[in-house]
Design an enzyme around this catalytic site. Structure first.
Site, PDB file in Angstrom:
ATOM      1  CE1 TYR A 156      -4.203   1.480  -0.579  1.00  0.00           C
ATOM      2  CE2 TYR A 156      -3.595   2.341   1.870  1.00  0.00           C
ATOM      3  CZ  TYR A 156      -4.565   2.011   0.871  1.00  0.00           C
ATOM      4  OH  TYR A 156      -5.580   3.178   0.215  1.00  0.00           O
ATOM      5  CE  LYS A 163      -7.508   6.420   0.418  1.00  0.00           C
ATOM      6  NZ  LYS A 163      -8.623   6.286  -0.402  1.00  0.00           N
TER       7      LYS A 163
HETATM    8  P1  NAD Z   1     -12.586   2.973  -8.758  1.00  0.00           P
HETATM    9  O1  NAD Z   1     -11.687   2.433  -9.111  1.00  0.00           O
HETATM   10  O2  NAD Z   1     -13.950   2.551  -8.336  1.00  0.00           O
HETATM   11  O3  NAD Z   1     -12.641   4.215  -7.802  1.00  0.00           O
HETATM   12  C1  NAD Z   1     -10.852   4.948  -7.840  1.00  0.00           C
HETATM   13  C2  NAD Z   1     -11.761   6.182  -9.420  1.00  0.00           C
HETATM   14  O4  NAD Z   1     -10.660   7.186  -8.243  1.00  0.00           O
HETATM   15  C3  NAD Z   1     -12.115   5.923  -9.865  1.00  0.00           C
HETATM   16  O5  NAD Z   1     -13.288   6.296 -10.769  1.00  0.00           O
HETATM   17  C4  NAD Z   1     -10.891   6.969 -10.573  1.00  0.00           C
HETATM   18  O6  NAD Z   1     -11.450   7.417 -12.116  1.00  0.00           O
HETATM   19  C5  NAD Z   1     -10.433   7.867  -9.770  1.00  0.00           C
HETATM   20  N1  NAD Z   1      -9.737   8.607 -10.162  1.00  0.00           N
HETATM   21  C6  NAD Z   1      -8.292   8.898 -10.136  1.00  0.00           C
HETATM   22  N2  NAD Z   1      -7.916  10.292 -10.234  1.00  0.00           N
HETATM   23  C7  NAD Z   1      -8.257  10.651 -10.561  1.00  0.00           C
HETATM   24  C8  NAD Z   1      -7.840  12.308 -10.531  1.00  0.00           C
HETATM   25  N3  NAD Z   1      -6.995  12.776 -10.637  1.00  0.00           N
HETATM   26  N4  NAD Z   1      -9.542  12.979 -11.074  1.00  0.00           N
HETATM   27  C9  NAD Z   1     -10.536  12.234 -10.495  1.00  0.00           C
HETATM   28  N5  NAD Z   1     -10.761  11.457 -10.639  1.00  0.00           N
HETATM   29  C10 NAD Z   1      -9.653  10.358 -10.933  1.00  0.00           C
HETATM   30  O7  NAD Z   1     -11.949   1.856  -6.811  1.00  0.00           O
HETATM   31  P2  NAD Z   1     -12.650   2.026  -5.337  1.00  0.00           P
HETATM   32  O8  NAD Z   1     -12.877   0.899  -5.080  1.00  0.00           O
HETATM   33  O9  NAD Z   1     -14.517   2.829  -5.752  1.00  0.00           O
HETATM   34  O10 NAD Z   1     -12.300   2.967  -5.040  1.00  0.00           O
HETATM   35  C11 NAD Z   1     -12.702   4.221  -4.559  1.00  0.00           C
HETATM   36  C12 NAD Z   1     -12.230   5.014  -3.610  1.00  0.00           C
HETATM   37  O11 NAD Z   1     -12.633   3.953  -2.323  1.00  0.00           O
HETATM   38  C13 NAD Z   1     -10.936   5.632  -3.296  1.00  0.00           C
HETATM   39  O12 NAD Z   1     -10.712   6.100  -2.580  1.00  0.00           O
HETATM   40  C14 NAD Z   1     -10.230   4.378  -2.601  1.00  0.00           C
HETATM   41  O13 NAD Z   1      -8.742   4.292  -2.148  1.00  0.00           O
HETATM   42  C15 NAD Z   1     -11.370   3.841  -0.970  1.00  0.00           C
HETATM   43  N6  NAD Z   1     -11.190   2.640  -0.932  1.00  0.00           N
HETATM   44  C16 NAD Z   1     -11.283   1.294  -2.005  1.00  0.00           C
HETATM   45  C17 NAD Z   1     -11.443   0.055  -0.820  1.00  0.00           C
HETATM   46  C18 NAD Z   1     -10.917  -0.938  -1.931  1.00  0.00           C
HETATM   47  O14 NAD Z   1     -10.462  -2.112  -1.167  1.00  0.00           O
HETATM   48  N7  NAD Z   1     -11.449  -1.104  -3.599  1.00  0.00           N
HETATM   49  C19 NAD Z   1     -10.918   0.127  -0.344  1.00  0.00           C
HETATM   50  C20 NAD Z   1     -10.371   1.219   1.205  1.00  0.00           C
HETATM   51  C21 NAD Z   1     -11.073   2.363   0.470  1.00  0.00           C
HETATM   52  C1  IMJ Z   2      -3.807  -0.995  -3.235  1.00  0.00           C
HETATM   53  C2  IMJ Z   2      -2.522  -0.808  -3.624  1.00  0.00           C
HETATM   54  C3  IMJ Z   2      -2.133  -1.871  -2.662  1.00  0.00           C
HETATM   55  C4  IMJ Z   2      -2.936  -2.998  -1.472  1.00  0.00           C
HETATM   56  C5  IMJ Z   2      -4.012  -2.791  -1.187  1.00  0.00           C
HETATM   57  C6  IMJ Z   2      -4.650  -1.838  -2.064  1.00  0.00           C
HETATM   58  N1  IMJ Z   2      -4.585  -2.915  -0.326  1.00  0.00           N
HETATM   59  C7  IMJ Z   2      -6.172  -2.535  -0.782  1.00  0.00           C
HETATM   60  C8  IMJ Z   2      -5.669  -1.729  -2.292  1.00  0.00           C
HETATM   61  C9  IMJ Z   2      -4.428  -3.735   0.639  1.00  0.00           C
HETATM   62  C10 IMJ Z   2      -7.518  -2.715  -0.327  1.00  0.00           C
HETATM   63  C11 IMJ Z   2      -7.107  -0.813  -2.861  1.00  0.00           C
HETATM   64  N2  IMJ Z   2      -7.623   0.343  -2.098  1.00  0.00           N
HETATM   65  C12 IMJ Z   2      -7.653   0.373  -0.660  1.00  0.00           C
HETATM   66  C13 IMJ Z   2      -6.987   1.583  -2.682  1.00  0.00           C
HETATM   67  O1  IMJ Z   2      -6.775   2.623  -1.820  1.00  0.00           O
HETATM   68  C14 IMJ Z   2      -6.189   1.397  -3.815  1.00  0.00           C
HETATM   69  C15 IMJ Z   2      -5.185   2.821  -4.172  1.00  0.00           C
HETATM   70  C16 IMJ Z   2      -4.716   2.605  -5.834  1.00  0.00           C
HETATM   71  C17 IMJ Z   2      -5.066   1.623  -6.578  1.00  0.00           C
HETATM   72  C18 IMJ Z   2      -4.336   1.570  -7.814  1.00  0.00           C
HETATM   73  C19 IMJ Z   2      -4.126   0.458  -8.616  1.00  0.00           C
HETATM   74  C20 IMJ Z   2      -4.019   1.357 -10.110  1.00  0.00           C
HETATM   75  C21 IMJ Z   2      -2.742   2.326 -10.029  1.00  0.00           C
HETATM   76  N3  IMJ Z   2      -2.799   3.221  -9.028  1.00  0.00           N
HETATM   77  C22 IMJ Z   2      -3.632   2.732  -7.401  1.00  0.00           C
HETATM   78  N4  IMJ Z   2      -3.735   3.912  -7.686  1.00  0.00           N
HETATM   79  C23 IMJ Z   2      -4.414   3.837  -6.297  1.00  0.00           C
HETATM   80  O2  IMJ Z   2      -1.873   2.235 -11.527  1.00  0.00           O
END
Ligand code: NAD
Ligand code: IMJ
Length: 256
Positions: A156, A163
């Site tokens: 991460y 975050k």
């Molecule tokens: P997702 O890929 O569907 O959403 C991520 C979004 O970020 C996308 O819509 C993308 O277009 C947008 N984005 C990236 N760069 C951008 C930029 N420069 N300008 C505007 N938008 C931009 O994935 P998700 O899992 O729905 O992620 C949404 C949020 O939830 C994120 O903040 C992520 O860190 C958080 N989150 C995700 C998880 C998980 O496991 N999926 C867990 C905890 C928190």
């Molecule tokens: C993302 C990376 C490493 C470990 C991770 C994650 N774990 C989880 C996530 C354990 C749950 C997903 N997460 C919480 C995120 O916030 C992801 C952010 C993200 C993911 C990508 C993938 C593609 C890319 N850039 C990204 N930047 C942020 O090119």
């Protein structure tokens, strides 16, 4: 009558039907909120527009959050079309792929800057523009975080630092905006298989560990997160601001 009838909200962060932001949008729409959507880059417009239209949303606006001019244009449109705003959902993050593997110590200056700019500063930039539209409504702003802000989680890396900055920004924004009756909160969600989790080394093993260790013995879904978003964006949470609400099946409370 729905909980959010007559209210207006904007959703940042829908990429596809698996996005957490899309589940939140559906939950808000079900309770009567009128929604606007932003998309990051032309490639995503073709994914976001049909989803938005399926729930009758008329405003679908481009917004790369690293570009102040695009952010300004979004809020100009909201001001002209709606004249006010009740809710803002910040559900976006980005770090360069090469920063999400190997050791954090190797994070580049540029990689650090990009991750913090897109994933943390963007909330401040959006909140500042939302403020005059939300004044006296009352307003509510939420963002999405992850446990990697507080504990070290493999791969991460710089996203964990981003975050941590995001969560601290929520507290400072909540302090500033509280006097205007605008609340700012974070949902710290458990791991969910979305686009942002694709190709992450060891993701399956993280899901398995949550299922084994979390009090609820399962992983969370986008819908679990959306229900808490509904609470935070409605009057049900009128006394709550600056908080981190965990929607992680209880994983964060377990020691070993
Ligand atoms: P997702 O890929 O569907 O959403 C991520 C979004 O970020 C996308 O819509 C993308 O277009 C947008 N984005 C990236 N760069 C951008 C930029 N420069 N300008 C505007 N938008 C931009 O994935 P998700 O899992 O729905 O992620 C949404 C949020 O939830 C994120 O903040 C992520 O860190 C958080 N989150 C995700 C998880 C998980 O496991 N999926 C867990 C905890 C928190
Ligand atoms: C993302 C990376 C490493 C470990 C991770 C994650 N774990 C989880 C996530 C354990 C749950 C997903 N997460 C919480 C995120 O916030 C992801 C952010 C993200 C993911 C990508 C993938 C593609 C890319 N850039 C990204 N930047 C942020 O090119």
């Amino acid at each position: 009558m729905g909980l959010l009838e007559g209210k207006k909200g904007i959703i940042f962060g829908v990429a596809n039907e698996r996005s957490i932001a899309w589940a939140i949008a559906q939950a808000l729409n079900k309770e009567g909120m009128e929604l606007a959507f932003s998309y990051a880059g032309e490639a995503l417009e073709s994914r976001v527009r049909p989803l938005a239209e399926s729930i009758g949303a008329k405003l679908v606006l481009p917004c790369d959050v690293t570009d102040d001019a695009q952010i300004d244009a979004v809020f100009d449109t909201l001001s002209k079309e709606w004249g006010g705003l009740d809710a803002l959902v910040h559900s976006l993050a980005f770090a360069k792929k090469e920063e999400l593997k190997g050791e954090f110590v190797n994070t580049s200056r540029e990689g650090f800057k990009v991750a913090l700019d897109v994933s943390a500063y963007s909330l401040v930039a959006l909140a500042r523009r939302a403020m005059p539209l939300m004044e006296g409504r009352p307003g509510s702003i939420i963002t999405l975080s992850y446990y990697g802000s507080e504990k070290v989680i493999q791969n991460y890396n710089v996203m964990g630092v981003a975050k941590a900055a995001l969560e601290a920004s929520v507290r400072y924004l909540a302090a500033d905006l509280g006097a205007k009756n605008i609340r700012v909160n974070t949902i710290s969600a458990g791991p969910i298989k979305t686009l942002a989790a694709m190709g992450i080394t060891g993701f399956k093993s993280i899901l398995d560990q949550v299922e084994a260790k979390a009090p609820l013995k399962r992983n969370v879904t986008q819908e679990d997160v959306a229900k808490t978003a509904l609470y935070l964006l409605s009057d049900l949470s009128s006394g709550v601001t600056g908080e981190i609400i965990y929607v992680d099946a209880g994983f964060n409370i377990i020691g070993f």
